[in-house]
Design a protein around this motif. Structure first.
Motif: not given
Length: 345
Positions: A42-66
């Protein structure tokens, strides 16, 4: 099939900046980022969690990448699907656990999401096959495997030892299954990315995964194995055109051969230890070690001192030799003592 993106999702701005550049790299069709980072302690970077999925959505919408991300349990699988992640990538920490795999397979039953299955953390082909079979039985037909290397005792110079024979055996058992190679997690450092990618391509990998960050030095996880998108473009072109970097390739070939030799020597050493144990036990049972434990210890100490003076041990770790010999001495004395007690009883 080429998949690329940062080891960890760190911010929406960084994700979009990286994705925009990767979109222009020939062949890259899927953007990947680590949303949840499983850590041993524990006590190390374990990711940003669900908010990162929103960023993935934005990537998909803007770039067309899966998009894709690693998941280790049913909750993460359901969250990823909720946010429209195109491909689920099952972590090797889940593949190694049949209970976790059955839960994930049951949760995905009735969906049509493509699933990539990382090899288990440890080199056990049956676990890898079992994970794929559980998903197939749940009705998941769009399946692929990811070869990302294994945790072993002889990993150097890699982060995860490739053990290419496992990739070849899986291809032999499931010839229609697409198998991708995660070059970044095998290599563990930028200098090995090309020879690892080259070897995977030569062995018939159906695609590659690379970690890419616009500023690897500032990455929150695995900075040493990530490339800037511009560097990744050069690497992909080199793999496609089959450019030979002889010195690096030769080094990796030599390391692979040395690893095989170590494995063979370990087997020989284990066989010798088993034979020695059997002989010592037989000698003790027949009274061949009739001296007292203290006398035996003194005699064996003299033997150790003579051994350490031999020329052929020059360059060896004297501490290692002492530890091994003293362990063998202790075992011999204990066997003699136990046999003596049994005879008395």
């Amino acid at each position: 099939m080429l998949i690329a993106g940062p080891c960890s999702a760190e911010s929406e701005e960084l994700m979009l900046k990286t994705a925009r550049l990767l979109k222009n790299v020939n062949g890259i069709s899927v953007f990947k980022a680590g949303i949840w980072k499983s850590r041993t302690r524990p006590n190390s970077f374990e990711g940003v969690g669900t908010v990162g999925l929103q960023w993935l959505q934005q990537v998909k919408q803007e770039t067309g990448l899966k998009t894709t991300c690693d998941i280790v349990n049913t909750q993460q699988a359901q969250e990823a699907l909720k946010y429209g992640v195109d491909i689920l990538c099952i972590s090797g920490r889940a593949t190694v656990n049949p209970f976790a795999m059955q839960e994930i397979a049951s949760a995905l039953a009735g969906t049509h999401v493509p699933v990539l299955v990382n090899n288990p953390v440890y080199p056990d082909l049956r676990l890898w096959l079992g994970a794929l079979e559980r998903l197939q039985q749940a009705g998941i037909t769009d399946l692929g495997a990811v070869h990302r290397g294994f945790a072993t005792d002889e990993q150097h110079p890699y982060r995860n030892h490739p053990k290419w024979e496992h990739l070849l055996e899986l291809k032999s058992l499931l010839p229609d299954l697409p198998i991708l190679c995660d070059a970044s997690h095998i290599a563990g450092k930028r200098s090995l990315l090309y020879p690892v990618s080259q070897r995977a391509a030569e062995l018939g990998a159906d695609g590659m995964l690379f970690e890419s960050h616009v500023n690897p030095a500032e990455a929150l996880s695995s900075p040493q194995q990530q490339l800037m998108p511009q560097e990744l473009e050069l690497l992909v072109n080199a793999v496609v055109t089959k450019v030979k970097l002889s010195e690096t390739t030769k080094m990796v070939d030599e390391m692979d051969e040395l690893s095989k030799q170590i494995g063979s020597l370990d087997n020989e050493l284990m066989e010798l230890l088993l034979r020695r144990t059997a002989v010592t036990k037989k000698l003790s049972s027949q009274g061949g070690l009739s001296s007292s434990p203290l006398e035996q210890a003194s005699k064996l100490q003299q033997q150790l001192e003579r051994l350490l003076q031999q020329d052929q041990l020059t360059g060896m770790d004297a501490g290692l030799v002492q530890t091994v010999v003293k362990t063998l001495q202790h075992t011999s004395v204990s066997q003699s003592f136990n046999i003596s007690n049994s005879a008395v009883a």
